[in-house]
Design a protein around this motif. Structure first.
Motif, PDB file in Angstrom:
ATOM      1  N   LYS A  27      28.618 -11.945  23.111  1.00  0.00           N
ATOM      2  CA  LYS A  27      29.868 -11.310  22.942  1.00  0.00           C
ATOM      3  C   LYS A  27      31.041 -11.957  23.180  1.00  0.00           C
ATOM      4  O   LYS A  27      32.051 -11.557  22.330  1.00  0.00           O
ATOM      5  CB  LYS A  27      29.543 -10.036  24.025  1.00  0.00           C
ATOM      6  N   GLY A  28      31.147 -12.471  24.247  1.00  0.00           N
ATOM      7  CA  GLY A  28      32.629 -13.389  24.479  1.00  0.00           C
ATOM      8  C   GLY A  28      32.865 -14.469  23.370  1.00  0.00           C
ATOM      9  O   GLY A  28      34.045 -14.269  22.959  1.00  0.00           O
ATOM     10  N   SER A  29      31.796 -14.926  22.874  1.00  0.00           N
ATOM     11  CA  SER A  29      32.076 -16.100  21.705  1.00  0.00           C
ATOM     12  C   SER A  29      32.465 -15.060  20.541  1.00  0.00           C
ATOM     13  O   SER A  29      33.491 -15.610  19.719  1.00  0.00           O
ATOM     14  CB  SER A  29      30.974 -16.874  21.482  1.00  0.00           C
ATOM     15  N   THR A  30      31.933 -14.123  20.028  1.00  0.00           N
ATOM     16  CA  THR A  30      32.126 -13.314  19.133  1.00  0.00           C
ATOM     17  C   THR A  30      33.534 -12.633  19.125  1.00  0.00           C
ATOM     18  O   THR A  30      34.500 -12.667  18.208  1.00  0.00           O
ATOM     19  CB  THR A  30      31.129 -12.269  19.007  1.00  0.00           C
ATOM     20  N   CYS A  31      33.879 -12.375  20.365  1.00  0.00           N
ATOM     21  CA  CYS A  31      35.350 -11.612  20.635  1.00  0.00           C
ATOM     22  C   CYS A  31      36.396 -13.101  20.417  1.00  0.00           C
ATOM     23  O   CYS A  31      37.283 -12.634  19.792  1.00  0.00           O
ATOM     24  CB  CYS A  31      35.303 -11.184  21.894  1.00  0.00           C
ATOM     25  N   ALA A  32      36.025 -14.200  20.788  1.00  0.00           N
ATOM     26  CA  ALA A  32      36.872 -15.267  20.619  1.00  0.00           C
ATOM     27  C   ALA A  32      37.115 -15.640  19.113  1.00  0.00           C
ATOM     28  O   ALA A  32      38.095 -16.015  18.801  1.00  0.00           O
ATOM     29  CB  ALA A  32      36.444 -16.498  21.527  1.00  0.00           C
ATOM     30  N   PHE A  33      35.955 -15.702  18.543  1.00  0.00           N
ATOM     31  CA  PHE A  33      36.048 -15.940  16.975  1.00  0.00           C
ATOM     32  C   PHE A  33      36.793 -14.953  16.242  1.00  0.00           C
ATOM     33  O   PHE A  33      37.671 -15.276  15.496  1.00  0.00           O
ATOM     34  CB  PHE A  33      34.561 -16.145  16.373  1.00  0.00           C
ATOM     35  N   THR A  34      36.680 -13.554  16.652  1.00  0.00           N
ATOM     36  CA  THR A  34      37.366 -12.460  16.052  1.00  0.00           C
ATOM     37  C   THR A  34      39.035 -12.648  16.325  1.00  0.00           C
ATOM     38  O   THR A  34      39.593 -12.664  15.431  1.00  0.00           O
ATOM     39  CB  THR A  34      36.967 -11.169  16.591  1.00  0.00           C
ATOM     40  N   ARG A  35      39.201 -12.924  17.759  1.00  0.00           N
ATOM     41  CA  ARG A  35      40.576 -13.239  17.946  1.00  0.00           C
ATOM     42  C   ARG A  35      41.254 -14.389  17.232  1.00  0.00           C
ATOM     43  O   ARG A  35      42.201 -14.393  16.553  1.00  0.00           O
ATOM     44  CB  ARG A  35      40.832 -13.351  19.374  1.00  0.00           C
ATOM     45  N   SER A  36      40.347 -15.507  16.935  1.00  0.00           N
ATOM     46  CA  SER A  36      40.877 -16.558  16.352  1.00  0.00           C
ATOM     47  C   SER A  36      41.421 -16.211  14.850  1.00  0.00           C
ATOM     48  O   SER A  36      42.125 -16.966  14.287  1.00  0.00           O
ATOM     49  CB  SER A  36      39.766 -17.756  16.505  1.00  0.00           C
ATOM     50  N   PHE A  37      40.391 -15.687  14.059  1.00  0.00           N
ATOM     51  CA  PHE A  37      40.651 -15.180  12.690  1.00  0.00           C
ATOM     52  C   PHE A  37      41.842 -14.415  12.485  1.00  0.00           C
ATOM     53  O   PHE A  37      42.678 -14.542  11.757  1.00  0.00           O
ATOM     54  CB  PHE A  37      39.370 -14.770  12.265  1.00  0.00           C
ATOM     55  N   LEU A  38      41.850 -13.224  13.402  1.00  0.00           N
ATOM     56  CA  LEU A  38      42.913 -12.540  13.404  1.00  0.00           C
ATOM     57  C   LEU A  38      44.240 -13.287  13.655  1.00  0.00           C
ATOM     58  O   LEU A  38      45.345 -13.113  12.951  1.00  0.00           O
ATOM     59  CB  LEU A  38      42.864 -11.455  14.350  1.00  0.00           C
ATOM     60  N   HIS A  39      44.144 -13.962  14.590  1.00  0.00           N
ATOM     61  CA  HIS A  39      45.577 -14.932  14.998  1.00  0.00           C
ATOM     62  C   HIS A  39      45.804 -15.734  13.697  1.00  0.00           C
ATOM     63  O   HIS A  39      46.996 -15.855  13.480  1.00  0.00           O
ATOM     64  CB  HIS A  39      45.167 -15.879  16.150  1.00  0.00           C
ATOM     65  N   THR A  40      44.987 -16.487  13.140  1.00  0.00           N
ATOM     66  CA  THR A  40      45.258 -17.300  11.871  1.00  0.00           C
ATOM     67  C   THR A  40      45.822 -16.459  10.652  1.00  0.00           C
ATOM     68  O   THR A  40      46.894 -16.829  10.072  1.00  0.00           O
ATOM     69  CB  THR A  40      43.862 -18.109  11.477  1.00  0.00           C
ATOM     70  N   VAL A  95      43.509 -10.540   2.893  1.00  0.00           N
ATOM     71  CA  VAL A  95      42.462 -11.426   2.630  1.00  0.00           C
ATOM     72  C   VAL A  95      42.507 -12.704   3.515  1.00  0.00           C
ATOM     73  O   VAL A  95      43.388 -13.406   3.631  1.00  0.00           O
ATOM     74  CB  VAL A  95      42.083 -11.636   1.104  1.00  0.00           C
ATOM     75  N   LEU A  96      41.108 -12.880   4.050  1.00  0.00           N
ATOM     76  CA  LEU A  96      40.976 -14.273   4.618  1.00  0.00           C
ATOM     77  C   LEU A  96      40.474 -15.244   3.541  1.00  0.00           C
ATOM     78  O   LEU A  96      39.475 -15.039   3.071  1.00  0.00           O
ATOM     79  CB  LEU A  96      39.920 -14.328   5.814  1.00  0.00           C
ATOM     80  N   ASP A  97      41.320 -16.410   3.258  1.00  0.00           N
ATOM     81  CA  ASP A  97      40.707 -17.213   2.346  1.00  0.00           C
ATOM     82  C   ASP A  97      40.226 -18.491   3.052  1.00  0.00           C
ATOM     83  O   ASP A  97      40.005 -18.349   4.343  1.00  0.00           O
ATOM     84  CB  ASP A  97      41.890 -17.834   1.561  1.00  0.00           C
ATOM     85  N   ASP A  98      39.627 -19.529   2.384  1.00  0.00           N
ATOM     86  CA  ASP A  98      38.874 -20.501   3.032  1.00  0.00           C
ATOM     87  C   ASP A  98      39.700 -21.203   3.998  1.00  0.00           C
ATOM     88  O   ASP A  98      39.020 -21.740   5.139  1.00  0.00           O
ATOM     89  CB  ASP A  98      38.335 -21.357   2.074  1.00  0.00           C
ATOM     90  N   ASP A  99      41.121 -21.225   3.400  1.00  0.00           N
ATOM     91  CA  ASP A  99      41.755 -22.160   4.797  1.00  0.00           C
ATOM     92  C   ASP A  99      41.760 -21.351   5.957  1.00  0.00           C
ATOM     93  O   ASP A  99      42.049 -21.928   7.067  1.00  0.00           O
ATOM     94  CB  ASP A  99      43.248 -22.482   4.156  1.00  0.00           C
ATOM     95  N   ASP A 100      42.003 -20.216   5.858  1.00  0.00           N
ATOM     96  CA  ASP A 100      42.155 -19.192   6.862  1.00  0.00           C
ATOM     97  C   ASP A 100      41.037 -19.268   8.015  1.00  0.00           C
ATOM     98  O   ASP A 100      41.068 -19.268   9.138  1.00  0.00           O
ATOM     99  CB  ASP A 100      42.387 -17.600   6.735  1.00  0.00           C
ATOM    100  N   ILE A 101      39.786 -19.171   7.392  1.00  0.00           N
ATOM    101  CA  ILE A 101      38.547 -19.319   8.098  1.00  0.00           C
ATOM    102  C   ILE A 101      38.651 -20.879   8.762  1.00  0.00           C
ATOM    103  O   ILE A 101      38.056 -20.886   9.787  1.00  0.00           O
ATOM    104  CB  ILE A 101      37.364 -19.250   6.838  1.00  0.00           C
ATOM    105  N   SER A 102      38.802 -21.816   8.064  1.00  0.00           N
ATOM    106  CA  SER A 102      38.713 -23.200   8.437  1.00  0.00           C
ATOM    107  C   SER A 102      39.473 -23.182   9.853  1.00  0.00           C
ATOM    108  O   SER A 102      38.990 -23.699  10.871  1.00  0.00           O
ATOM    109  CB  SER A 102      38.904 -24.044   7.370  1.00  0.00           C
ATOM    110  N   ARG A 103      40.922 -22.958   9.707  1.00  0.00           N
ATOM    111  CA  ARG A 103      41.860 -23.050  10.737  1.00  0.00           C
ATOM    112  C   ARG A 103      41.284 -22.009  11.810  1.00  0.00           C
ATOM    113  O   ARG A 103      41.327 -22.407  13.068  1.00  0.00           O
ATOM    114  CB  ARG A 103      43.104 -22.472  10.061  1.00  0.00           C
TER     115      ARG A 103
END
Length: 485
Positions: A79-92, A302-310
């Motif tokens: 749960k925590g890791s998924t929340c953190a990945f979610t935050r990181s993608f939104l932040h990017t 839209v999240l592009d490949d660069d967004d996902i990588s960052r």
């Protein structure tokens, strides 16, 4: 009482109950018997009860909560890791487009300080902000007029109070999006006061918190899927057949679409962040949650490949699959505290210790004290999992949650004291490990600091070592404070 951070923590601690209730909720509601096993599982007063009224007493309507644009996440592991990945993608995405500009994150438990549970823009809220909002909540909910406003004289318990503080903080701070992790379960969880999440997510399911959630994984799936809401798309990682069918049925009942997510093969290569297979799965789930969230907010997002990588490069989550290098010593830390998590952590440790130039001597530091889980079962899982993955330790150290040898503790981190005395419990753990591995070298240390010092002495003697620290988030949090203050 003076409005200080220390006094806020003291008052918060008074709301912690000493033990969990054992009596079924009375009167039992029809929903209690809707679990697949047909047994009522709710004990005491459900955590959800009172949350809506308390929020209203604080001046927050259901629309105020809706407007937080919430992503609601539950599960057993990750749960925590998924929340953190979610935050990181939104932040990017926010850095590129301006939305979301401010992101709130509510998770539990904390590793190093209580404020980790309530974060804004990738940082725990400050002591001043915590203090200000805590006293606003506390003074409102302990005022003489509370009974008239809410129809009850009850006051929030520890986790309810923290969830209320998170809602209050995010509303006052005008966050654009908020990610909420459940405490336990979902259906009756305090966070399930969320009426209209934008999207919901379920991580891997397994047997945990069975006293509250039921004796089968299907019961657990029923409780977790209680966060499904009409019209809010739901996502889950792939599950076993039984719990998967429960999730499908509940999604239909809740009038929402459910999508199962497998580990994506198109994620960029990142050995630091995605070396553990389960982290690739958590990342894949988070990616789908964010893509749908942004799509629903505005079709142009839209999240592009660069967004996902960052987003992956910027991911961080303390105490989960974390590696600290210190000379010839390498510390592998994961706060795994159920059998599913320990299996995954053992596999991750194994994958990362077999480099050609890595030290070959291995140390395990383990601690687990809990009313809810059997530490013997967890240790037994680890005792078989590590050799299976070719990562059997040469030296095992059992310890407690007491951090420092001088007995000092941090004011914003509660020390959890086991009911069974340390020497007795460690004797049980030692006996079990030697029963499975008769020739093992086993030590016990009454503090985490003592365990780390012993491991460092071993490292000097052996010319290096690789230490695996696991079994509890309390243990890992204490170790992190010492290894990386």
């Amino acid at each position: 009482m003076r409005r200080s951070y220390e006094n806020a923590l003291r008052l918060l601690e008074t709301r912690r109950r000493k033990t969990r209730p054992t009596n079924p909720a009375a009167p039992a509601t029809p929903q209690d018997f809707a679990t697949p096993s047909g047994n009522p599982t709710v004990k005491g007063i459900p955590s959800l009860v009172g949350m809506k009224e308390w929020l209203q007493a604080l001046g927050h309507s259901e629309n105020d909560v809706d407007n937080l644009n919430i992503i609601h996440i539950t599960g057993t592991k990750g749960k925590g890791s998924t929340c953190a990945f979610t935050r990181s993608f939104l932040h990017t995405h926010g850095l590129k487009t301006g939305y979301p500009k401010r992101i709130g994150l509510y998770t539990s438990p904390d590793l190093q300080c209580i404020r980790e549970r309530i974060q804004i823009d990738n940082q725990p809220i400050t002591e001043n902000l915590f203090t200000q909002y805590f006293f606003e909540v506390w003074e409102t909910l302990t005022s003489p007029g509370l009974e008239i406003a809410t129809g009850t004289t009850r006051q929030p318990r520890y986790l309810q109070l923290l969830a209320l503080l998170a809602f209050h903080t995010f509303i006052k701070e005008n966050v654009d999006a908020a990610i909420f992790e459940t405490h336990h379960g979902g259906e009756y969880d305090a966070t399930n006061v969320i009426r209209k999440p934008v999207v919901t997510g379920i991580t891997s399911l397994g047997m945990d918190h069975v006293a509250q959630l039921g004796p089968t994984v299907e019961d657990i799936a029923w409780h977790k899927s209680g966060i499904f809401k009409p019209g809010a798309p739901a996502f889950s990682v792939s599950q076993e057949t039984g719990p998967g069918e429960v999730l499908r049925k509940r999604a239909t009942e809740r009038n929402t679409d459910l999508t199962f997510v497998s580990s994506s093969h198109t994620l960029p290569v990142n050995e630091k962040v995605l070396s553990a297979p389960v982290q690739r799965l958590n990342c894949s789930l988070a990616l789908q949650l964010v893509k749908r969230f942004l799509q629903l907010k505005d079709s142009k997002y839209v999240l592009d490949d660069d967004d996902i990588s960052r987003g992956i490069d910027g991911f961080s989550w303390m105490g989960r699959f974390e590696v600290i290098e210190s000379g010839r010593s390498r510390w592998f830390l994961d706060g795994a505290h159920n059998t599913l998590s320990l299996e995954q952590a053992a596999e991750w440790f194994s994958k990362n210790i077999n480099a050609a130039d890595a030290p070959t001597y291995r140390v395990l530091i383990f601690s687990h004290f809990s009313e809810e889980r059997n530490g013997v079962d967890l240790l037994k899982c680890l005792a078989y999992a590590l050799p299976k993955h070719d990562a059997k330790p040469d030296h095992v150290i059992f310890t407690t949650y007491q951090e420092r040898e001088d007995g000092t503790t941090r004011i914003d981190k509660t020390l959890k004291v086991p009911e069974t005395p340390f020497p007795d419990l460690c004797a049980i753990y030692t006996s079990l490990w030697k029963e499975i591995h008769p020739h093992a070298t086993v030590s016990t240390e009454p503090t985490i600091q003592g365990a780390i010092k012993l491991a460092e002495r071993i490292s000097m003697q052996q010319g290096g070592m690789q230490a695996f620290v696991t079994g509890s988030l309390h243990l890992v949090g204490g170790a992190l404070n010492l290894l990386r203050p």
